[in-house]
Design a protein around this motif. Structure first.
Motif, PDB file in Angstrom:
ATOM      1  N   TYR A 182      -0.857  14.463  -5.157  1.00 29.58           N
ATOM      2  CA  TYR A 182       0.188  13.716  -5.429  1.00 29.58           C
ATOM      3  C   TYR A 182       1.448  14.315  -5.168  1.00 29.58           C
ATOM      4  CZ  TYR A 182       3.587  11.031  -8.480  1.00 29.58           C
ATOM      5  OH  TYR A 182       4.624  10.138  -8.576  1.00 29.58           O
TER       6      TYR A 182
ATOM      7  N   CYS B  44       6.443   6.264  -6.840  1.00 29.51           N
ATOM      8  CA  CYS B  44       5.501   5.892  -7.617  1.00 29.51           C
ATOM      9  C   CYS B  44       6.054   4.879  -8.646  1.00 29.51           C
ATOM     10  CB  CYS B  44       4.891   6.903  -8.322  1.00 29.51           C
ATOM     11  SG  CYS B  44       3.744   6.504  -9.668  1.00 29.51           S
ATOM     12  N   ILE B  45       5.200   3.722  -8.311  1.00 32.30           N
ATOM     13  CA  ILE B  45       5.642   2.485  -9.468  1.00 32.30           C
ATOM     14  C   ILE B  45       5.120   2.370 -10.523  1.00 32.30           C
ATOM     15  CG2 ILE B  45       6.748   1.046  -7.467  1.00 32.30           C
ATOM     16  CD1 ILE B  45       4.165  -0.596  -7.600  1.00 32.30           C
ATOM     17  N   ASP B  46       4.202   3.282 -10.998  1.00 35.85           N
ATOM     18  CA  ASP B  46       3.281   3.626 -12.270  1.00 35.85           C
ATOM     19  C   ASP B  46       2.382   2.550 -12.615  1.00 35.85           C
ATOM     20  OD1 ASP B  46       2.748   5.154 -14.454  1.00 35.85           O
ATOM     21  OD2 ASP B  46       4.120   4.427 -15.623  1.00 35.85           O
ATOM     22  N   CYS B  47       1.856   2.157 -11.314  1.00 33.57           N
ATOM     23  CA  CYS B  47       0.948   0.659 -11.272  1.00 33.57           C
ATOM     24  C   CYS B  47      -0.478   1.144 -11.879  1.00 33.57           C
ATOM     25  CB  CYS B  47       0.731   0.063 -10.042  1.00 33.57           C
ATOM     26  SG  CYS B  47      -0.012   1.054  -8.576  1.00 33.57           S
ATOM     27  N   LEU B  48      -0.722   2.452 -11.860  1.00 34.94           N
ATOM     28  CA  LEU B  48      -2.365   3.023 -12.278  1.00 34.94           C
ATOM     29  C   LEU B  48      -3.332   2.683 -11.465  1.00 34.94           C
ATOM     30  CD1 LEU B  48      -1.829   2.648 -16.390  1.00 34.94           C
ATOM     31  CD2 LEU B  48      -1.334   4.696 -14.714  1.00 34.94           C
ATOM     32  N   GLN B  49      -3.031   2.296 -10.230  1.00 34.32           N
ATOM     33  CA  GLN B  49      -4.164   1.970  -9.407  1.00 34.32           C
ATOM     34  C   GLN B  49      -5.099   2.922  -9.080  1.00 34.32           C
ATOM     35  OE1 GLN B  49      -5.409  -1.230  -8.152  1.00 34.32           O
ATOM     36  NE2 GLN B  49      -4.108  -1.869  -9.942  1.00 34.32           N
ATOM     37  N   CYS B  50      -4.369   4.082  -8.912  1.00 32.73           N
ATOM     38  CA  CYS B  50      -5.045   5.475  -8.449  1.00 32.73           C
ATOM     39  C   CYS B  50      -5.838   5.690  -9.623  1.00 32.73           C
ATOM     40  CB  CYS B  50      -3.921   6.288  -8.054  1.00 32.73           C
ATOM     41  SG  CYS B  50      -2.834   6.746  -9.566  1.00 32.73           S
TER      42      CYS B  50
ATOM     43  N   ARG C 158      -1.783  12.208 -10.556  1.00 38.96           N
ATOM     44  CA  ARG C 158      -0.410  12.481 -10.604  1.00 38.96           C
ATOM     45  C   ARG C 158      -0.292  13.863 -11.500  1.00 38.96           C
ATOM     46  NH1 ARG C 158       1.887   6.985 -12.404  1.00 38.96           N
ATOM     47  NH2 ARG C 158       0.241   7.360 -13.805  1.00 38.96           N
TER      48      ARG C 158
ATOM     49  N   CYS D 236      -3.593   3.990  -3.687  1.00 42.12           N
ATOM     50  CA  CYS D 236      -2.061   4.142  -3.644  1.00 42.12           C
ATOM     51  C   CYS D 236      -1.395   3.564  -1.949  1.00 42.12           C
ATOM     52  CB  CYS D 236      -1.593   5.450  -3.609  1.00 42.12           C
ATOM     53  SG  CYS D 236       0.132   5.497  -4.021  1.00 42.12           S
TER      54      CYS D 236
ATOM     55  N   VAL E 127      -0.991  -0.243  -2.239  1.00 43.25           N
ATOM     56  CA  VAL E 127       0.267  -0.387  -3.051  1.00 43.25           C
ATOM     57  C   VAL E 127       1.408  -0.197  -2.476  1.00 43.25           C
ATOM     58  CG1 VAL E 127       1.367   0.063  -5.052  1.00 43.25           C
ATOM     59  CG2 VAL E 127      -1.004  -0.092  -5.215  1.00 43.25           C
ATOM     60  N   MET E 128       1.605   0.980  -1.650  1.00 41.77           N
ATOM     61  CA  MET E 128       2.856   1.090  -0.911  1.00 41.77           C
ATOM     62  C   MET E 128       2.924   0.331   0.297  1.00 41.77           C
ATOM     63  SD  MET E 128       4.223   3.831  -2.116  1.00 41.77           S
ATOM     64  CE  MET E 128       3.699   3.705  -4.057  1.00 41.77           C
TER      65      MET E 128
ATOM     66  N   LEU F  61       1.437   8.597  -0.548  1.00 45.28           N
ATOM     67  CA  LEU F  61       2.056   9.256  -1.673  1.00 45.28           C
ATOM     68  C   LEU F  61       1.093  10.156  -2.102  1.00 45.28           C
ATOM     69  CD1 LEU F  61       4.496   9.311  -3.607  1.00 45.28           C
ATOM     70  CD2 LEU F  61       3.630   7.286  -4.740  1.00 45.28           C
ATOM     71  N   ILE F  62      -0.136   9.728  -2.122  1.00 49.81           N
ATOM     72  CA  ILE F  62      -1.317  10.587  -2.564  1.00 49.81           C
ATOM     73  C   ILE F  62      -1.864  11.044  -1.162  1.00 49.81           C
ATOM     74  CG2 ILE F  62      -3.281  11.170  -3.636  1.00 49.81           C
ATOM     75  CD1 ILE F  62      -2.457   8.869  -5.544  1.00 49.81           C
TER      76      ILE F  62
HETATM   77  S1  SF4 Z   1      -1.310   3.866  -7.049  1.00 52.34           S
HETATM   78 FE1  SF4 Z   1       0.665   5.043  -6.283  1.00 52.34          FE
HETATM   79  S2  SF4 Z   1       2.215   3.978  -6.938  1.00 52.34           S
HETATM   80 FE2  SF4 Z   1       0.436   3.451  -8.244  1.00 52.34          FE
HETATM   81  S3  SF4 Z   1       0.539   4.766 -10.029  1.00 52.34           S
HETATM   82 FE3  SF4 Z   1      -0.861   5.450  -8.394  1.00 52.34          FE
HETATM   83  S4  SF4 Z   1       0.698   6.932  -7.229  1.00 52.34           S
HETATM   84 FE4  SF4 Z   1       1.753   5.717  -8.478  1.00 52.34          FE
END
Ligand code: SF4
Ligand code: SF4
Length: 252
Positions: free
Chosen positions: A79, A106-112, A123, A140, A143-144, A153-154
């Motif tokens: 990350y 990172c929008i903290d969406c927790l998809q990862c 993360r 991620c 999402v981006m 981002l990852i």
């Molecule tokens: S998927 Fe990407 S944007 Fe969403 S929480 Fe994980 S690192 Fe952050």
């Protein structure tokens, strides 16, 4: 059904598969085949259906092997916390930017975390439970793309590079180093030995084992009888006829 199909199918490795399938369907297969299909279906269901990531983290030796093989230059799923932190929702990030405060990507969406088969939140840094499947990278990236920010981002990278970027330095990638050369050499040697063994293997084999108990039997006429177990192995696909002859001391 998946456990039965994948686990149960293992028994087909130990017999002629088409014949065994026919016999299983007509209930003419040996009992041991049904027992092992049941056993393998149950264990597959228990390990893959119920225990799941516990198997990856606690039972599988791979995380330990991976940790032993890796070093600071090894490309692992990483990350980019230099780019992602401080994490904030899209709205909050916009508000922070307006106030001149920093906000990461990172929008903290927790998809990862949701897609991770072993439940790792990458993360938090390198994790023993990470099997390097890359699913969090794809999640991620998706999402981006949706929120119009750069992907990766990852990504496959090193913590060292993340730190270097934080310090305004250029990332460094050392693919060729003593460790990778050594691994490549070991793999090459093992590969050559395996290929040589495969190319020069014998299609026939024989093993003779002297019975241990009793070591010998004295017969009523005073002579001795020794017993041997003889195994002849035909590894080819064609039936063969073998002629067995014995040389050595003549019977007394
Ligand atoms: S998927 Fe990407 S944007 Fe969403 S929480 Fe994980 S690192 Fe952050
Ligand atoms: S690479 Fe796979 S196992 Fe590792 S954190 Fe990402 S999703 Fe989880």
């Amino acid at each position: 059904m998946v456990a039965w199909w994948t686990g149960g199918a293992w028994v087909l490795y130990f017999a002629d598969a088409p014949t065994l399938v026919r016999n299983l369907a007509t209930f003419q297969a040996p009992l041991v085949a049904y027992v092992f299909i049941g056993l393998l279906t149950f264990t597959t269901y228990a390990l893959a259906g119920l225990m799941r990531e516990q198997v990856c983290v606690y039972m599988c030796p791979w995380p330990r092997i991976q940790a032993a093989l890796t070093d600071e230059y090894a490309l692992n799923v990483t990350y980019w916390y230099d780019r992602g932190e401080p994490r904030a929702s899209v709205k909050k990030a916009a508000a922070l930017h307006e106030q001149g405060l920093p906000a990461g990507d990172c929008i903290d969406c927790l998809q990862c975390v949701h897609v991770c088969p072993t439940g790792v939140d990458i993360r938090g840094g390198p994790d023993l439970g990470c099997i390097q499947c890359g699913l969090c990278i794809d999640a991620c990236d998706a999402v981006m793309q949706k929120i119009g920010r750069p992907t990766r981002l990852i990504a496959y990278d090193t913590d060292l590079n993340v730190k270097r970027r934080q310090n305004g330095e250029k990332p460094i990638y050392r693919i060729v180093r003593a460790r990778t050369l050594l691994y490549a050499a070991i793999i090459a040697v093992v590969g050559i030995v395996m290929a040589y063994t495969l190319a020069t293997r014998h299609a026939d084999g024989v093993s003779v084992l002297h019975d241990r108990n009793p070591l010998y039997v004295r017969l009523s006429d005073g002579s001795l009888r020794n017993a041997y177990t003889l195994r002849i192995i035909n590894k080819s696909l064609e039936p063969k006829t073998y002629v067995l002859s014995i040389t050595g001391r003549a019977p007394i």
